[in-house]
Design a protein around this motif. Structure first.
Motif, mmCIF file in Angstrom:
data_model
loop_
_atom_site.group_PDB
_atom_site.id
_atom_site.type_symbol
_atom_site.label_atom_id
_atom_site.label_comp_id
_atom_site.label_asym_id
_atom_site.label_seq_id
_atom_site.Cartn_x
_atom_site.Cartn_y
_atom_site.Cartn_z
ATOM 1 N N LYS A 111 0.821 -1.211 0.000
ATOM 2 C CA LYS A 111 0.000 0.000 0.000
ATOM 3 C C LYS A 111 0.859 1.266 0.000
ATOM 4 O O LYS A 111 0.446 2.317 -0.492
ATOM 5 C CB LYS A 111 -0.922 0.013 1.218
ATOM 6 N N TRP A 136 1.249 3.281 -3.229
ATOM 7 C CA TRP A 136 0.217 4.267 -3.567
ATOM 8 C C TRP A 136 0.480 5.584 -2.844
ATOM 9 O O TRP A 136 0.346 6.661 -3.428
ATOM 10 C CB TRP A 136 -1.164 3.730 -3.171
ATOM 11 N N GLU A 137 0.868 5.497 -1.583
ATOM 12 C CA GLU A 137 1.107 6.699 -0.793
ATOM 13 C C GLU A 137 2.288 7.499 -1.341
ATOM 14 O O GLU A 137 2.223 8.731 -1.439
ATOM 15 C CB GLU A 137 1.362 6.302 0.658
ATOM 16 N N SER A 181 3.309 7.466 -4.404
ATOM 17 C CA SER A 181 2.872 8.035 -5.684
ATOM 18 C C SER A 181 2.080 9.323 -5.477
ATOM 19 O O SER A 181 2.237 10.293 -6.231
ATOM 20 C CB SER A 181 2.023 7.014 -6.448
ATOM 21 N N GLN A 182 1.224 9.332 -4.455
ATOM 22 C CA GLN A 182 0.444 10.540 -4.158
ATOM 23 C C GLN A 182 1.346 11.682 -3.699
ATOM 24 O O GLN A 182 1.143 12.836 -4.074
ATOM 25 C CB GLN A 182 -0.604 10.228 -3.084
ATOM 26 N N ARG A 191 -4.224 8.922 -9.498
ATOM 27 C CA ARG A 191 -4.436 7.485 -9.263
ATOM 28 C C ARG A 191 -4.216 6.662 -10.537
ATOM 29 O O ARG A 191 -3.543 5.628 -10.477
ATOM 30 C CB ARG A 191 -5.842 7.254 -8.699
ATOM 31 N N ALA A 233 -0.479 6.555 -11.092
ATOM 32 C CA ALA A 233 0.168 5.692 -10.101
ATOM 33 C C ALA A 233 -0.009 4.224 -10.472
ATOM 34 O O ALA A 233 0.926 3.416 -10.362
ATOM 35 C CB ALA A 233 -0.403 5.951 -8.718
ATOM 36 N N PHE A 234 -1.199 3.879 -10.931
ATOM 37 C CA PHE A 234 -1.444 2.490 -11.328
ATOM 38 C C PHE A 234 -0.613 2.116 -12.552
ATOM 39 O O PHE A 234 0.014 1.053 -12.595
ATOM 40 C CB PHE A 234 -2.927 2.266 -11.617
ATOM 41 N N VAL A 256 2.312 0.794 -9.964
ATOM 42 C CA VAL A 256 1.729 -0.472 -9.511
ATOM 43 C C VAL A 256 1.763 -1.544 -10.591
ATOM 44 O O VAL A 256 2.154 -2.693 -10.332
ATOM 45 C CB VAL A 256 0.287 -0.249 -9.018
#
Length: 214
Positions: free
Chosen positions: A114, A117-118, A120-121, A127, A130-131, A135
């Motif tokens: 997880k 994701w953080e 990336s933000q 989002r 980031a994916f 990811v």
């Protein structure tokens, strides 16, 4: 088996092998795209789309591939449209195998920490960015061995497409048996050809797993 019979049989079977390989490649591409899309919907889609994606995976994982092929090939004709047997084979295998591949991708996506994701933000990525750029590349490394294993299953499932009349490898073997008999020799030859196609991929998966775990 005589040399002449072997030559004749190999000529027919190799023609069927070409069709099998073309069908396999097209279905691998189609099932991967469908599976990835369904996995994204399961993991990130709105509540409604996620439920639809789950229903899709559960439905096709719980039914035989032959039913899917029959439904697509004959179902389209039932509604007054014609579909090429090759197209029916590609669509049927893609939709069916896509359900299994969706679960492989979903497991891979959920395996990415997880914290990615953080981070990336914090870097200012949206989002979707980031994916796509953080990811998904990590997911690809995680799912590659089971994904190739599923591709092997898909290649072997192409033999079932002979049931709707496609002249692929298995259909060619059946045609030879119908004409000259000798089912043990002919089907044994078909099995050897499938083995020659699938064995290198299965060995690659084992080698990749050993390197990843070492």
């Amino acid at each position: 088996m005589s040399v002449e019979l072997l030559k004749t049989s190999l000529s027919i079977l190799l023609q069927g092998l070409v069709t099998t390989l073309l069908l396999s490649v097209a279905a691998i591409v189609g099932s991967t795209l469908i599976g990835l899309f369904a996995a994204v919907l399961r993991s990130f889609g709105p509540w409604g789309t996620g439920r639809v994606a789950r229903l899709y995976t559960e439905l096709f994982r719980g039914t035989p591939v032959l039913i899917t092929l029959m439904f697509i090939y004959f179902g389209v004709s039932y509604f007054g449209y014609a579909i090429d047997v090759f197209a029916a084979g590609v669509i049927g295998l893609s939709v069916y195998q896509g359900a299994y591949i969706a679960e492989i991708f979903r497991s891979g996506i959920e395996s990415v920490p997880k914290g990615q994701w953080e981070v990336s933000q914090i870097l200012g990525l949206t989002r979707p960015q980031a994916f796509s750029f953080v990811v998904l590349p990590q997911t690809g490394k995680i799912v590659l061995p089971p994904l190739v294993g599923q591709y092997l299953s898909l290649i072997k499932d192409t033999s079932i497409v002979s049931m709707i009349g496609m002249s692929e490898l298995m259909h060619g073997g059946q045609a030879i048996v119908d004409r000259i008999g000798k089912p043990v020799e002919i089907y044994g030859l078909v099995a050897l050809i499938y083995f020659a196609v699938c064995f290198p991929l299965s060995q690659w998966v084992r080698h990749h797993d050993r390197r990843r775990l070492s």
